[in-house]
Design a protein around this motif. Structure first.
Motif, PDB file in Angstrom:
ATOM      1  N   PRO A 208       0.820  -1.217   0.000  1.00 25.99           N
ATOM      2  CA  PRO A 208       0.000   0.000   0.000  1.00 25.99           C
ATOM      3  C   PRO A 208       0.847   1.257   0.000  1.00 25.99           C
ATOM      4  CG  PRO A 208       0.023  -1.011   2.181  1.00 25.99           C
ATOM      5  CD  PRO A 208       0.708  -1.972   1.267  1.00 25.99           C
ATOM      6  N   ASP A 209       0.205   2.344  -0.392  1.00 22.99           N
ATOM      7  CA  ASP A 209       0.836   3.660  -0.389  1.00 22.99           C
ATOM      8  C   ASP A 209       1.045   4.086   1.059  1.00 22.99           C
ATOM      9  OD1 ASP A 209       1.560   6.306  -0.569  1.00 22.99           O
ATOM     10  OD2 ASP A 209      -0.158   6.929  -1.787  1.00 22.99           O
ATOM     11  N   GLU A 210       2.295   4.259   1.476  1.00 19.57           N
ATOM     12  CA  GLU A 210       2.597   4.612   2.862  1.00 19.57           C
ATOM     13  C   GLU A 210       2.042   5.976   3.240  1.00 19.57           C
ATOM     14  OE1 GLU A 210       4.004   2.578   5.103  1.00 19.57           O
ATOM     15  OE2 GLU A 210       4.115   0.983   3.600  1.00 19.57           O
ATOM     16  N   ASN A 211       1.756   6.812   2.263  1.00 21.67           N
ATOM     17  CA  ASN A 211       1.191   8.131   2.543  1.00 21.67           C
ATOM     18  C   ASN A 211      -0.342   8.110   2.590  1.00 21.67           C
ATOM     19  OD1 ASN A 211       3.744   9.527   2.591  1.00 21.67           O
ATOM     20  ND2 ASN A 211       3.790   9.299   0.353  1.00 21.67           N
ATOM     21  N   ASN A 212      -0.923   6.973   2.268  1.00 25.10           N
ATOM     22  CA  ASN A 212      -2.388   6.844   2.272  1.00 25.10           C
ATOM     23  C   ASN A 212      -2.732   5.400   2.649  1.00 25.10           C
ATOM     24  OD1 ASN A 212      -5.101   7.362   1.903  1.00 25.10           O
ATOM     25  ND2 ASN A 212      -5.036   7.082  -0.319  1.00 25.10           N
ATOM     26  N   LEU A 213      -2.275   5.003   3.851  1.00 28.07           N
ATOM     27  CA  LEU A 213      -2.277   3.591   4.225  1.00 28.07           C
ATOM     28  C   LEU A 213      -3.665   2.973   4.234  1.00 28.07           C
ATOM     29  CD1 LEU A 213       0.334   3.076   7.097  1.00 28.07           C
ATOM     30  CD2 LEU A 213       0.249   1.960   4.863  1.00 28.07           C
ATOM     31  N   VAL A 214      -4.614   3.644   4.847  1.00 27.39           N
ATOM     32  CA  VAL A 214      -5.926   3.037   5.039  1.00 27.39           C
ATOM     33  C   VAL A 214      -6.624   2.810   3.702  1.00 27.39           C
ATOM     34  CG1 VAL A 214      -8.220   3.335   6.035  1.00 27.39           C
ATOM     35  CG2 VAL A 214      -6.192   3.914   7.379  1.00 27.39           C
ATOM     36  N   GLU A 215      -6.782   3.877   2.934  1.00 23.56           N
ATOM     37  CA  GLU A 215      -7.534   3.773   1.681  1.00 23.56           C
ATOM     38  C   GLU A 215      -6.839   2.863   0.679  1.00 23.56           C
ATOM     39  OE1 GLU A 215      -9.850   6.658  -1.516  1.00 23.56           O
ATOM     40  OE2 GLU A 215      -8.890   7.504   0.261  1.00 23.56           O
ATOM     41  N   SER A 216      -5.504   2.954   0.596  1.00 22.44           N
ATOM     42  CA  SER A 216      -4.803   2.123  -0.388  1.00 22.44           C
ATOM     43  C   SER A 216      -4.805   0.654   0.042  1.00 22.44           C
ATOM     44  CB  SER A 216      -3.368   2.619  -0.592  1.00 22.44           C
ATOM     45  OG  SER A 216      -2.611   2.520   0.592  1.00 22.44           O
ATOM     46  N   THR A 217      -4.690   0.392   1.342  1.00 17.20           N
ATOM     47  CA  THR A 217      -4.769  -0.995   1.818  1.00 17.20           C
ATOM     48  C   THR A 217      -6.133  -1.591   1.513  1.00 17.20           C
ATOM     49  OG1 THR A 217      -3.169  -0.583   3.605  1.00 17.20           O
ATOM     50  CG2 THR A 217      -4.590  -2.517   3.829  1.00 17.20           C
ATOM     51  N   CYS A 218      -7.180  -0.836   1.778  1.00 16.12           N
ATOM     52  CA  CYS A 218      -8.538  -1.318   1.506  1.00 16.12           C
ATOM     53  C   CYS A 218      -8.746  -1.581   0.015  1.00 16.12           C
ATOM     54  CB  CYS A 218      -9.565  -0.310   2.016  1.00 16.12           C
ATOM     55  SG  CYS A 218      -9.661  -0.187   3.817  1.00 16.12           S
ATOM     56  N   SER A 219      -8.267  -0.690  -0.819  1.00 20.06           N
ATOM     57  CA  SER A 219      -8.428  -0.862  -2.266  1.00 20.06           C
ATOM     58  C   SER A 219      -7.702  -2.110  -2.761  1.00 20.06           C
ATOM     59  CB  SER A 219      -7.899   0.369  -3.002  1.00 20.06           C
ATOM     60  OG  SER A 219      -8.660   1.510  -2.675  1.00 20.06           O
ATOM     61  N   LEU A 220      -6.491  -2.326  -2.262  1.00 20.84           N
ATOM     62  CA  LEU A 220      -5.733  -3.506  -2.671  1.00 20.84           C
ATOM     63  C   LEU A 220      -6.367  -4.791  -2.145  1.00 20.84           C
ATOM     64  CD1 LEU A 220      -2.137  -2.065  -2.144  1.00 20.84           C
ATOM     65  CD2 LEU A 220      -3.193  -2.669  -4.339  1.00 20.84           C
ATOM     66  N   LEU A 221      -6.919  -4.733  -0.926  1.00 17.27           N
ATOM     67  CA  LEU A 221      -7.598  -5.908  -0.386  1.00 17.27           C
ATOM     68  C   LEU A 221      -8.853  -6.246  -1.199  1.00 17.27           C
ATOM     69  CD1 LEU A 221      -7.294  -5.399   3.487  1.00 17.27           C
ATOM     70  CD2 LEU A 221      -6.250  -7.211   2.108  1.00 17.27           C
ATOM     71  N   LYS A 222      -9.562  -5.228  -1.623  1.00 14.00           N
ATOM     72  CA  LYS A 222     -10.754  -5.460  -2.436  1.00 14.00           C
ATOM     73  C   LYS A 222     -10.400  -6.152  -3.742  1.00 14.00           C
ATOM     74  CE  LYS A 222     -15.028  -5.164  -3.917  1.00 14.00           C
ATOM     75  NZ  LYS A 222     -16.071  -6.089  -3.404  1.00 14.00           N
ATOM     76  N   GLU A 223      -9.266  -5.817  -4.320  1.00 15.79           N
ATOM     77  CA  GLU A 223      -8.820  -6.490  -5.542  1.00 15.79           C
ATOM     78  C   GLU A 223      -8.560  -7.979  -5.284  1.00 15.79           C
ATOM     79  OE1 GLU A 223      -5.440  -4.521  -7.144  1.00 15.79           O
ATOM     80  OE2 GLU A 223      -6.447  -2.572  -7.343  1.00 15.79           O
ATOM     81  N   LYS A 224      -8.013  -8.277  -4.099  1.00 12.09           N
ATOM     82  CA  LYS A 224      -7.709  -9.668  -3.752  1.00 12.09           C
ATOM     83  C   LYS A 224      -8.947 -10.433  -3.292  1.00 12.09           C
ATOM     84  CE  LYS A 224      -3.158  -9.342  -4.242  1.00 12.09           C
ATOM     85  NZ  LYS A 224      -2.372 -10.184  -5.189  1.00 12.09           N
ATOM     86  N   LEU A 225      -9.907  -9.696  -2.706  1.00 14.76           N
ATOM     87  CA  LEU A 225     -11.100 -10.320  -2.124  1.00 14.76           C
ATOM     88  C   LEU A 225     -12.345  -9.662  -2.701  1.00 14.76           C
ATOM     89  CD1 LEU A 225      -9.840 -10.286   1.588  1.00 14.76           C
ATOM     90  CD2 LEU A 225      -9.868 -12.277   0.047  1.00 14.76           C
ATOM     91  N   PRO A 226     -12.701  -9.995  -3.923  1.00 15.48           N
ATOM     92  CA  PRO A 226     -13.804  -9.296  -4.598  1.00 15.48           C
ATOM     93  C   PRO A 226     -15.158  -9.459  -3.916  1.00 15.48           C
ATOM     94  CG  PRO A 226     -13.061 -11.198  -5.880  1.00 15.48           C
ATOM     95  CD  PRO A 226     -12.053 -10.980  -4.802  1.00 15.48           C
TER      96      PRO A 226
END
Length: 333
Positions: A208-226
């Motif tokens: 995830p983007d270290e400058n936007n941890l929450v939103e980028s982590t969630c977005s990447l997780l959604k890609e992995k867990l549709p």
């Protein structure tokens, strides 16, 4: 009423009194614990219909644990094993710069000896509408990872909502499998997850983007867990001498955040994530607006910091008072 079913190991926690180390202690305080049990107690306190599934030894220690759950109104389904002991963990409370320390003693517990088909999931889920589990259970051994998969398949077939807490415990994954081999395929079944950045990186190899941890982590997780619909996280920030605690909830590409609370003079940090998870399940089960859901869940986590023991036994009204007072702790007269 349809039940919220929770599955996990029910543990006995032993803690030296007065912030002592175990090597100093002459006696130990006893608390009942376990992530899913903690959540079940909170939900029952909030007047939700729950059922806790576990395995305990058929002796006075196991019976004492069952009675503790029944005290808080949690019905249980206990799978008894002819052999097996009570799972334990020892906890040294952290003070100042000295961190808290957990030592597990769970090998050969009744729960760890469960096998596939020991639990009649079809029967249990006939009265259920929600199933919750956590990453602690598949970390214990390969059989329990298979049982989690068995439960998840049955829950999905019954149309239940499924939630999970990532709950990575590095000292538990000792049976030759990496968490990244097991957790992703189990989390695929979930509608609601409580994630954290470090576990998300470990399970899914995301960056995830270290400058936007929450939103980028969630977005990447959604890609992995549709299939996931809701992703929750809590964050702690150090601000001078105080800790700041805030909750986040992702849904449909947008993140809502809670009030930020200052956490000082902590009585007990253990169980705060479980308290938050219980508040999250409660709010989503009540179909509350997402801002209301995250405010309630976060206030549950805040409250747990000031309650000794693993379980958040605060009432819904007490949690709502924290929200109204924004954590000021004013006396109610």
């Amino acid at each position: 009423m349809k039940e919220i079913v929770l599955f996990g190991e029910y543990l006995l926690r032993l803690t030296p009194p007065g912030n002592k180390k175990i090597t100093q202690a002459e006696n130990l305080e006893m608390h009942w614990a376990g992530s899913e049990a903690n959540i079940a107690v909170s939900l029952a306190t909030f007047k939700k219909s729950t059922r806790y599934i576990t395995s305990l030894p058929s002796n006075s220690v196991g019976q004492a644990g069952i009675e503790q759950l029944h005290r808080y109104g949690v019905p249980t389904t206990i799978i008894e094993k002819e052999k097996g002991r009570q799972g334990l963990y020892y906890y040294e409370s952290g003070v100042g710069a000295r961190p808290g320390k957990v030592t597990y003693d769970r090998e050969y517990s009744s729960f760890s000896m469960l096998e596939e088909r020991d639990v009649n999931w079809d029967k249990i889920f006939n009265k259920a509408e929600w199933f919750h589990w956590s990453g602690i259970t598949p970390a214990l051994n390969e059989n329990l990872a298979k049982i989690c998969l068995e439960a998840l398949k049955a829950a999905k077939e019954k149309g239940l909502l499924i939630s999970a807490d990532f709950n990575f415990r590095s000292t538990l994954w000792q049976y030759g499998k990496q968490s990244s081999e097991i957790m992703p395929k189990l989390l695929e079944y979930c509608d609601v997850i409580l994630a954290d950045v470090d576990a998300a990186k470990l399970y899914f190899n995301i960056h995830p983007d270290e400058n936007n941890l929450v939103e980028s982590t969630c977005s990447l997780l959604k890609e992995k867990l549709p299939n996931v619909k809701y992703i929750a996280m809590t964050m702690r920030y150090q601000n001078n001498a105080s800790n700041e605690y805030v909750g986040y909830l992702w849904n449909n590409g947008a993140v809502v955040s809670s009030t930020t609370y200052k956490i000082d003079n902590i009585a007990e940090r253990i169980g705060a994530g479980d308290a938050f998870m219980a508040g999250l399940i409660y709010g989503l089960h009540e179909q509350q607006p997402l801002q209301q859901v995250i405010e309630f869940a976060t206030a549950c986590g805040v409250m747990k910091h000031y309650i000794t023991g693993d379980m958040n036994i605060a009432s819904k009204e007490e949690i709502e008072t924290i929200i109204q007072q924004k954590g000021s702790g004013r006396i109610i007269r």
